[in-house]
Design an enzyme around this catalytic site. Structure first.
Site, PDB file in Angstrom:
ATOM      1  CB  SER A 281      -0.964  -0.049   1.196  1.00 59.62           C
ATOM      2  OG  SER A 281      -1.923   0.963   1.120  1.00 59.62           O
TER       3      SER A 281
ATOM      4  CG  ASP B  35      -7.306  -1.910  -3.315  1.00 60.02           C
ATOM      5  OD1 ASP B  35      -7.674  -0.791  -2.932  1.00 60.02           O
ATOM      6  OD2 ASP B  35      -6.142  -2.322  -3.167  1.00 60.02           O
TER       7      ASP B  35
ATOM      8  CG  HIS C 223      -6.089  -1.574   0.230  1.00 55.87           C
ATOM      9  ND1 HIS C 223      -5.197  -1.383  -0.792  1.00 55.87           N
ATOM     10  CD2 HIS C 223      -5.542  -1.000   1.336  1.00 55.87           C
ATOM     11  CE1 HIS C 223      -4.145  -0.714  -0.339  1.00 55.87           C
ATOM     12  NE2 HIS C 223      -4.326  -0.478   0.946  1.00 55.87           N
TER      13      HIS C 223
END
Length: 304
Positions: free
Chosen positions: A150, A246, A276
């Site tokens: 991320s 996501d 996610h």
């Protein structure tokens, strides 16, 4: 983009989280320290049933707190600088302990998770500078790679772009998991998953507002999708994945398209049916454990 449906295991886990987190605030709507505490509380549960390793200990890396994980199958040759996610504002080596252990086990490399300064108190470029300082202080006795999830993938890729720009020594390879690579909130996946499940467009907008002012977001070390073809071509071998459900999925797909257009063949896995941050959920989600195995297979083949 047509919205995808969660896998059965992901659906069951989402239902569990809805029960466990009922009544909890969105941490991005709180003051940073309160949000950080809540994010730590909701992430630390993934450290159940920690995978066994040869060693896991705290240390300092160039003045930064860090945590070293050495797998039982340590090759004695490879090491990974691991940059944790959390919207540039949340999480830590502690919240990502299980992920670091699974990464070490899958790759056979020791994993060093560094604690970089967090936004909004420390916006761009301070967290990136910490990653670069940690990279510069790496032990020369090992062949080093870099990994991140991320916002950590954003920082890992931004660090490599800075090293390309400055002529610095690059990692041997990089593992980038469902990264943030641009600030375009109208991509197909942002449109499809604006309201989640899990990460939402509004949460990402708040993270971005904490991390980088709008006039900075065109910089490649903020939004790596803005990097030149020459800079992307100069990167070391990459492995990328994306979560199918996501808002950030299109970020990785756009980056992969750029890389393919340059003639690169960096492996990319789209993990269907998961949200996610799914690789944090390895204690409960088979797809998370499988994703580490996929990345580890690529890493080991290159490192052989």
């Amino acid at each position: 983009m047509t919205a995808r449906q969660p896998s059965p295991a992901m659906r069951a886990l989402l239902d569990r989280l809805a029960r466990e987190d009922q009544g909890l605030a969105d941490p991005t709507t709180l003051e940073p320290q309160a949000g950080r505490s809540l994010a730590a509380l909701t992430n630390i549960r993934w450290n159940e049933d920690l995978p066994p390793v040869a060693e896991s200990r705290n240390l300092m890396q160039a003045g930064l707190p860090a945590r070293l994980v050495v797998p039982k199958g340590d090759t004695g040759r490879d090491a990974i600088l691991h940059v944790h996610g959390g919207g540039w504002a949340f999480c830590s080596a502690a919240t990502h302990e299980a992920a670091a252990r699974r990464l070490a086990d899958a790759t056979g490399a020791r994993v060093l998770t560094v604690e970089y300064r967090l936004a909004p108190e420390h916006p761009y470029p301070q967290g990136l500078e910490d990653v670069l300082v940690a990279w510069a202080a790496r032990d020369p006795g090992f062949r080093w790679s870099i990994a991140g999830d991320s916002a950590g993938a954003n920082l890992a890729l931004a660090a490599m772009l800075r090293l390309v720009e400055d002529g610095g020594a690059l990692p041997a390879q990089a593992l980038l998991f469902y990264g943030v690579y641009g600030a375009d909130f109208a991509t197909p996946s942002y449109e499809a998953y604006a309201d989640g499940p899990g990460l939402t467009r509004a949460k990402m907008q708040r993270y971005w507002n904490w991390y980088a002012a709008r006039d900075l977001r065109g910089r490649p070390t903020v939004s790596p999708l803005a990097a030149s073809d020459a800079a992307l071509a100069a990167l070391p071998p990459l492995y990328l994945n994306a979560a199918g459900i996501d808002p950030l999925c299109s970020d990785t797909e756009l980056l992969v398209a750029r890389l393919r257009a340059l003639g690169r063949d960096d492996p990319f896995d789209l993990i269907e049916g998961v949200v996610h941050g799914f690789m944090q959920m390895g204690s409960a989600l088979p797809e998370a454990r499988g994703a580490f195995e996929q990345a580890g297979t690529v890493f080991r083949k290159r490192a052989a």
